[in-house]
Motif scaffolding. Structure first.
Motif, PDB file in Angstrom:
ATOM      1  N   ALA A  19      31.734  42.836  46.238  1.00 42.07           N
ATOM      2  CA  ALA A  19      33.008  43.203  45.604  1.00 42.07           C
ATOM      3  C   ALA A  19      33.369  42.180  44.535  1.00 42.07           C
ATOM      4  O   ALA A  19      33.886  42.542  43.473  1.00 42.07           O
ATOM      5  CB  ALA A  19      34.105  43.284  46.655  1.00 42.07           C
ATOM      6  N   ASP A  20      33.083  40.911  44.781  1.00 43.58           N
ATOM      7  CA  ASP A  20      33.359  39.874  43.782  1.00 43.58           C
ATOM      8  C   ASP A  20      32.532  40.092  42.523  1.00 43.58           C
ATOM      9  O   ASP A  20      33.018  39.871  41.411  1.00 43.58           O
ATOM     10  CB  ASP A  20      33.105  38.482  44.347  1.00 43.58           C
ATOM     11  CG  ASP A  20      34.201  38.023  45.308  1.00 43.58           C
ATOM     12  OD1 ASP A  20      35.277  38.647  45.322  1.00 43.58           O
ATOM     13  OD2 ASP A  20      33.969  37.042  46.032  1.00 43.58           O
ATOM     14  N   ALA A  30      34.203  42.851  40.564  1.00 43.79           N
ATOM     15  CA  ALA A  30      35.434  42.351  39.938  1.00 43.79           C
ATOM     16  C   ALA A  30      35.110  41.468  38.743  1.00 43.79           C
ATOM     17  O   ALA A  30      35.726  41.586  37.682  1.00 43.79           O
ATOM     18  CB  ALA A  30      36.265  41.585  40.960  1.00 43.79           C
ATOM     19  N   GLU A  31      34.128  40.582  38.900  1.00 41.92           N
ATOM     20  CA  GLU A  31      33.751  39.695  37.799  1.00 41.92           C
ATOM     21  C   GLU A  31      33.224  40.484  36.608  1.00 41.92           C
ATOM     22  O   GLU A  31      33.586  40.211  35.459  1.00 41.92           O
ATOM     23  CB  GLU A  31      32.707  38.690  38.267  1.00 41.92           C
ATOM     24  CG  GLU A  31      32.315  37.686  37.205  1.00 41.92           C
ATOM     25  CD  GLU A  31      31.399  36.597  37.730  1.00 41.92           C
ATOM     26  OE1 GLU A  31      30.666  36.017  36.904  1.00 41.92           O
ATOM     27  OE2 GLU A  31      31.390  36.323  38.938  1.00 41.92           O
ATOM     28  N   ALA A  60      33.925  43.601  35.907  1.00 40.48           N
ATOM     29  CA  ALA A  60      35.023  44.392  35.338  1.00 40.48           C
ATOM     30  C   ALA A  60      35.949  43.519  34.501  1.00 40.48           C
ATOM     31  O   ALA A  60      36.408  43.932  33.436  1.00 40.48           O
ATOM     32  CB  ALA A  60      35.810  45.072  36.453  1.00 40.48           C
ATOM     33  N   LEU A  61      36.219  42.310  34.986  1.00 43.97           N
ATOM     34  CA  LEU A  61      37.135  41.410  34.282  1.00 43.97           C
ATOM     35  C   LEU A  61      36.460  40.646  33.150  1.00 43.97           C
ATOM     36  O   LEU A  61      37.116  40.233  32.198  1.00 43.97           O
ATOM     37  CB  LEU A  61      37.724  40.385  35.251  1.00 43.97           C
ATOM     38  CG  LEU A  61      38.614  40.906  36.356  1.00 43.97           C
ATOM     39  CD1 LEU A  61      38.961  39.777  37.314  1.00 43.97           C
ATOM     40  CD2 LEU A  61      39.860  41.529  35.777  1.00 43.97           C
ATOM     41  N   VAL A  86      36.237  35.695  39.406  1.00 44.49           N
ATOM     42  CA  VAL A  86      37.491  35.850  40.132  1.00 44.49           C
ATOM     43  C   VAL A  86      38.110  34.482  40.436  1.00 44.49           C
ATOM     44  O   VAL A  86      39.329  34.322  40.394  1.00 44.49           O
ATOM     45  CB  VAL A  86      37.252  36.645  41.435  1.00 44.49           C
ATOM     46  CG1 VAL A  86      38.504  36.730  42.272  1.00 44.49           C
ATOM     47  CG2 VAL A  86      36.742  38.039  41.118  1.00 44.49           C
ATOM     48  N   VAL A  94      43.580  44.805  33.918  1.00 41.93           N
ATOM     49  CA  VAL A  94      43.374  44.489  35.339  1.00 41.93           C
ATOM     50  C   VAL A  94      44.226  45.404  36.206  1.00 41.93           C
ATOM     51  O   VAL A  94      43.749  45.928  37.217  1.00 41.93           O
ATOM     52  CB  VAL A  94      43.692  43.004  35.620  1.00 41.93           C
ATOM     53  CG1 VAL A  94      43.711  42.723  37.115  1.00 41.93           C
ATOM     54  CG2 VAL A  94      42.682  42.104  34.922  1.00 41.93           C
ATOM     55  N   ILE A 146      42.623  48.840  36.222  1.00 40.43           N
ATOM     56  CA  ILE A 146      41.414  48.857  37.052  1.00 40.43           C
ATOM     57  C   ILE A 146      41.786  48.873  38.526  1.00 40.43           C
ATOM     58  O   ILE A 146      41.235  49.644  39.314  1.00 40.43           O
ATOM     59  CB  ILE A 146      40.510  47.652  36.719  1.00 40.43           C
ATOM     60  CG1 ILE A 146      39.916  47.811  35.319  1.00 40.43           C
ATOM     61  CG2 ILE A 146      39.419  47.484  37.765  1.00 40.43           C
ATOM     62  CD1 ILE A 146      39.274  46.541  34.776  1.00 40.43           C
ATOM     63  N   ALA A 147      42.741  48.032  38.911  1.00 38.51           N
ATOM     64  CA  ALA A 147      43.163  47.976  40.316  1.00 38.51           C
ATOM     65  C   ALA A 147      43.737  49.321  40.762  1.00 38.51           C
ATOM     66  O   ALA A 147      43.410  49.806  41.854  1.00 38.51           O
ATOM     67  CB  ALA A 147      44.188  46.868  40.509  1.00 38.51           C
ATOM     68  N   VAL A 173      40.904  51.832  41.240  1.00 39.50           N
ATOM     69  CA  VAL A 173      40.125  51.564  42.456  1.00 39.50           C
ATOM     70  C   VAL A 173      40.897  52.020  43.683  1.00 39.50           C
ATOM     71  O   VAL A 173      40.344  52.670  44.572  1.00 39.50           O
ATOM     72  CB  VAL A 173      39.768  50.062  42.555  1.00 39.50           C
ATOM     73  CG1 VAL A 173      39.219  49.710  43.932  1.00 39.50           C
ATOM     74  CG2 VAL A 173      38.773  49.687  41.472  1.00 39.50           C
TER      75      VAL A 173
END
Length: 97
Positions: free
Chosen positions: A13-14, A17-18, A20-21, A25, A60, A63-64, A67
């Motif tokens: 998951a990290d 996230a990394e 995507a961002l 993280v 962000v 995206i959140a 999800v």
């Protein structure tokens, strides 16, 4: 099954996230046991990134929300609870102030 985003493999998951961002993280959340000096450097780097990408917080949040909507739709389906017949909520009148 392997998942790639561009040429990068995402295995946790990290990682997602990394990717995507575009940043790790840990840059935003910090790491346990970091020194005051390390925290100051991390926050300076984060401020620089936000100055260069003012739309990042909105991205962000989007995206959140996507999800959450995709993986937990039941969170958005709020249904009022029905009270059984004959049961009433106690009145607040006469309650001690």
């Amino acid at each position: 099954m392997r998942t790639y985003i561009g040429r990068q493999q995402a295995v946790s998951a990290d990682d997602f996230a990394e990717l995507a961002l575009g940043t790790p993280v840990e840059l935003w959340l910090g790491v346990e046991g970091e020194t005051d000096e390390e925290r100051a450097a991390r926050q300076d780097a984060a401020r620089d990134i936000l100055a260069e990408n003012p739309g990042l917080p909105d991205d962000v949040a989007r995206i959140a929300a996507e999800v959450i909507e995709a993986h937990a739709p039941e969170l958005f389906n709020v249904v009022p609870l029905i009270r059984p017949a004959g049961r009433r909520r106690p009145s607040r009148k006469g309650a001690a102030a």
